[in-house]
Design a protein around this motif. Structure first.
Motif, mmCIF file in Angstrom:
data_model
loop_
_atom_site.group_PDB
_atom_site.id
_atom_site.type_symbol
_atom_site.label_atom_id
_atom_site.label_comp_id
_atom_site.label_asym_id
_atom_site.label_seq_id
_atom_site.Cartn_x
_atom_site.Cartn_y
_atom_site.Cartn_z
ATOM 1 N N TYR A 129 0.825 -1.200 0.000
ATOM 2 C CA TYR A 129 0.000 0.000 0.000
ATOM 3 C C TYR A 129 0.863 1.256 0.000
ATOM 4 O O TYR A 129 1.985 1.261 0.513
ATOM 5 N N ALA A 130 0.301 2.335 -0.556
ATOM 6 C CA ALA A 130 0.957 3.641 -0.511
ATOM 7 C C ALA A 130 -0.126 4.708 -0.424
ATOM 8 O O ALA A 130 -1.213 4.555 -0.999
ATOM 9 N N GLN A 131 0.171 5.785 0.275
ATOM 10 C CA GLN A 131 -0.804 6.862 0.474
ATOM 11 C C GLN A 131 -0.373 8.107 -0.286
ATOM 12 O O GLN A 131 0.794 8.512 -0.224
ATOM 13 N N ASP A 132 -1.317 8.712 -1.011
ATOM 14 C CA ASP A 132 -0.980 9.923 -1.757
ATOM 15 C C ASP A 132 -1.069 11.147 -0.853
ATOM 16 O O ASP A 132 -1.469 11.063 0.315
ATOM 17 N N THR A 133 -0.673 12.291 -1.390
ATOM 18 C CA THR A 133 -0.595 13.513 -0.584
ATOM 19 C C THR A 133 -1.958 13.993 -0.124
ATOM 20 O O THR A 133 -2.052 14.772 0.830
ATOM 21 N N ALA A 134 -3.046 13.521 -0.756
ATOM 22 C CA ALA A 134 -4.393 13.907 -0.353
ATOM 23 C C ALA A 134 -4.960 12.979 0.714
ATOM 24 O O ALA A 134 -6.038 13.233 1.244
#
Length: 234
Positions: A129-134
């Motif tokens: 998993y990876a989380q975007d800046t939003a």
């Protein structure tokens, strides 16, 4: 790296809501609460799936309150069908990250130990998993059960990353969880929610219903095909 908040246990109110939601879920409908405001932006503006994530659009930690993934966190779920205990599902957020398309993805290992009717079987699968800046959390890769079929990375061999959890869930929103050649297309739909809980219906060869508590993450799962439920162990 800034670490996400630690996973917490459910409170009594959340437990009661979850029990009601899962009971209704087995009957074919949701029941965790009332609709969220429809002026929520939801998944507006997102391109799902996305063929190749841009590293500059992502942050180091996954701290979305609905799906916070703190390295080292671990949770065990008891699985049963109402008449008997079937086994356990253990979910662990690994300390080491995995490179995917220029990102440092957070690895979550799931160990499933269940009695499938013919005997007890154990399988291990890892999702990345990876989380975007939003604040949206994306599924960017996976290592299939025991490292076999189902392994993929976003941006390789036409595999495309999909959404795991939006930053701002909205009732009725649906999206692709991934799009990988040779695998069933996986989709999720928000079918019910309250201020504290979000309920998703997931389709990926099988149909499941998952319930997430804000600040605690996954607090329940129903396999709608096989009829079993999984809830956090005491």
């Amino acid at each position: 790296m800034t670490r996400a908040p630690r996973v917490v246990r459910r409170g009594r109110a959340a437990t009661a809501l979850l029990a009601a939601g899962l009971a209704l879920g087995l009957a074919g409908c949701g029941g965790v609460g009332q609709p969220a405001p429809y002026d929520s932006p939801g998944i507006n503006g997102l391109v799902v799936p996305t063929p190749s994530p841009e590293p500059a659009d992502f942050v180091d930690a996954v701290d979305n309150p609905w799906l916070a993934l703190e390295p080292g966190a671990r949770r065990t779920y008891d699985v049963g069908d109402g008449a008997r205990d079937l086994g356990t599902i253990e979910v662990e957020v690994l300390e080491a990250t995995v490179p995917v398309a220029g990102l440092d993805a957070t690895a979550v290992r799931t160990t499933t130990d269940l009695d499938d009717g013919t005997g007890r079987t154990t399988s291990v699968e890892t999702r990345l998993y990876a989380q975007d800046t939003a604040g949206n959390v994306w599924l960017v890769g996976a290592d299939g059960a025991d490292g076999g079929t189902g392994s993929w990375r976003a941006g390789e061999d036409a595999a495309q990353a999909g959404l795991a959890m939006p930053a701002d869930p909205r009732l009725g929103d649906g999206w692709l969880a991934y799009d990988v050649p040779g695998l069933p297309r996986a989709s999720s739909t928000i079918e019910d929610q309250s201020a504290a809980l979000v309920q998703l219906r997931n389709e990926a060869g099988t149909t499941t219903r998952t319930v997430y508590e804000k600040g605690a993450g996954l607090v329940g799962l129903v396999d709608l095909d096989d009829g079993w439920t999984a809830e956090p162990a005491d």
